[in-house]
Design an enzyme around this catalytic site. Structure first.
Site, mmCIF file in Angstrom:
data_model
loop_
_atom_site.group_PDB
_atom_site.id
_atom_site.type_symbol
_atom_site.label_atom_id
_atom_site.label_comp_id
_atom_site.label_asym_id
_atom_site.label_seq_id
_atom_site.Cartn_x
_atom_site.Cartn_y
_atom_site.Cartn_z
ATOM 1 N N THR A 55 53.726 41.214 65.496
ATOM 2 C CA THR A 55 53.055 41.517 64.222
ATOM 3 C C THR A 55 53.893 40.689 63.184
ATOM 4 O O THR A 55 55.166 40.454 63.352
ATOM 5 C CB THR A 55 52.872 42.833 63.675
ATOM 6 O OG1 THR A 55 54.201 43.619 63.421
ATOM 7 C CG2 THR A 55 52.093 43.718 64.790
ATOM 8 N N HIS B 298 31.200 29.056 50.265
ATOM 9 C CA HIS B 298 29.794 28.829 50.846
ATOM 10 C C HIS B 298 29.003 29.845 50.106
ATOM 11 O O HIS B 298 27.780 30.147 50.452
ATOM 12 C CB HIS B 298 29.950 29.337 52.357
ATOM 13 C CG HIS B 298 30.403 27.939 53.017
ATOM 14 N ND1 HIS B 298 31.681 27.565 53.207
ATOM 15 C CD2 HIS B 298 29.944 27.384 54.109
ATOM 16 C CE1 HIS B 298 31.623 26.461 53.876
ATOM 17 N NE2 HIS B 298 30.372 26.392 54.564
ATOM 18 N N GLY B 299 29.419 31.048 49.414
ATOM 19 C CA GLY B 299 28.559 32.021 48.742
ATOM 20 C C GLY B 299 27.933 32.859 49.804
ATOM 21 O O GLY B 299 28.604 33.293 50.813
ATOM 22 N N GLU C 259 54.271 30.969 73.145
ATOM 23 C CA GLU C 259 52.990 32.020 72.516
ATOM 24 C C GLU C 259 52.795 31.813 71.186
ATOM 25 O O GLU C 259 51.859 31.529 70.489
ATOM 26 C CB GLU C 259 53.123 33.214 73.070
ATOM 27 C CG GLU C 259 51.811 34.074 72.569
ATOM 28 C CD GLU C 259 52.054 35.522 73.208
ATOM 29 O OE1 GLU C 259 50.765 36.301 72.787
ATOM 30 O OE2 GLU C 259 52.953 35.933 73.880
#
Length: 380
Positions: free
Chosen positions: A366, A339-340, A243
């Site tokens: 985590t 990309h702004g 996983e």
């Protein structure tokens, strides 16, 4: 991207998976993301294409058993859907089935596994609890033996494919406190006392069906026990390795897609009379992004090679997951910046990649839990 890790079979499967995504997913993925799920039919189509059975025994309807890199190839191409949620949902069988394949009773295994690999049935793994998170050893959903049944009480949350799954691999407490008292049960969706709660609304992975599950005096036949009683924890831990490797794949692929989108965008977008790619600051940013992606990918491939060789690289895979999650977060963030204003719009793929990537530092253990695990492996 192609290296000595991949052979002709892998390349053929990659081409097939890429066509599958282009034909059956990309034309609809924006709509499915907004709807919060995709049609169940996609599971069957993926099964027909052989994408679900990869890595499983032929006797159960699978193919290429033990080929870790085939799973890597398919995961990479499913991520080209630009939807981590879709990739995760289609892959929910890969975290739910392995314990049944390895330790389930032959009769149970033979009845359940083939329809799931064909995409006719959906399988989910139910471990996480509302109060537990990554602390698997202290889960509290309890199963008490009562004659030829277990009576299960408790709840689970954040379960991928949780609403529409037909079968669930459920972690329960059958013994004393701690990891030594955990077992795995196979629970069918129509089992009395079992119910599904609300559709959970998430920051990312919108196309993924994510659910709460409830067990109220849920009676599960005792022959649905997977493996031995109180031996579930090692099965869960062995499952985590694959996983976490796949989460690392999702990490560098999310970053790769954001990098590709950014390279295309800066060539087309002009500022101050020239393309954004004409500015040194832009080029250097893209170089840094590409460097991170390449390192994350190659290290993950190395971990996959160790697994393919029969090793148990717990420390390395945890490192790969952590690093790929950091790379995904960093590169997708920079992609939005390049990309702004368009990077902040839902219609732009990098916006989705950024949201989806945030889960990778949480799911499958985590970052903090991974660091503790790595430290133990280092003898610290």
């Amino acid at each position: 991207m192609d290296t000595d890790y991949f052979n002709d079979t892998h390349r053929q499967v990659r081409d097939s998976a890429r066509r599958f995504v282009a034909t059956h997913i990309l034309p609809h993925i924006d709509e499915w993301e907004e709807q919060g799920e995709f049609p169940r039919e996609v599971f069957r189509l993926a099964g027909d294409a052989g994408l679900l059975g990869a890595g499983y025994p032929e006797a159960l309807g699978g193919h290429s058993e033990g080929d870790v890199f085939l799973k890597v190839v398919i995961s990479e191409e499913l991520m080209r859907s630009t939807s981590g949620g879709l990739a995760a949902s289609l892959g929910s069988l890969d975290i739910a089935l392995p314990p049944l394949v390895r330790w389930g009773r032959p009769e149970l295994r033979d009845a359940i596994v083939p329809p799931v690999l064909r995409g006719e049935k959906i399988m989910a793994l139910a471990i996480t609890e509302p109060g537990g998170g990554s602390d698997v050893a202290n889960l509290s959903t309890r199963a008490v033996r009562d004659g030829d049944h277990y009576v299960v009480n408790g709840s689970k949350t954040f379960i991928t494919s949780g609403h529409r799954a037909d079968h669930y691999t459920v972690a329960v407490r059958t013994g004393e406190a701690g990891h030594g008292g955990i077992s795995l049960l196979l629970v069918d969706r129509d089992t009395p006392g079992f119910s599904r709660g609300r559709h959970l609304q998430k920051m990312g992975w919108w196309a993924s069906d994510t659910a709460e599950l409830f067990f109220e005096d849920c009676r599960v036949p005792a022959d649905r026990l997977i493996g031995d009683e109180n031996a579930g924890f090692p099965a869960i831990m062995s499952n985590f390795l694959s996983e976490r490797l796949m989460l690392a794949v999702m990490g560098y692929m999310g970053a790769q897609l954001a990098l590709e989108a950014s390279q295309e965008y800066v060539r087309q977008r002009e500022a101050f009379g020239r393309p954004l790619s004409g500015f040194q600051v832009t080029r250097h940013k893209l170089v840094e992004m590409a460097t991170q992606v390449d390192i994350a990918r190659e290290y993950t491939y190395r971990c996959a090679a160790l697994m393919q060789a029969g090793k148990n690289p717990i420390r390395q895979v945890a490192m790969a997951k952590n690093f790929a999650a950091e790379v995904c977060e960093s590169v997708t963030r920079e992609a939005i910046q390049l990309h702004g204003g368009m990077g902040y719009m839902r219609e732009t793929g990098v916006e989705r990649l950024y949201r989806d990537g945030r889960l990778l530092a949480i799911g499958g253990g985590t970052t903090e839990i991974m660091k503790e695990l790595i430290g133990k492996q280092m003898g610290l």
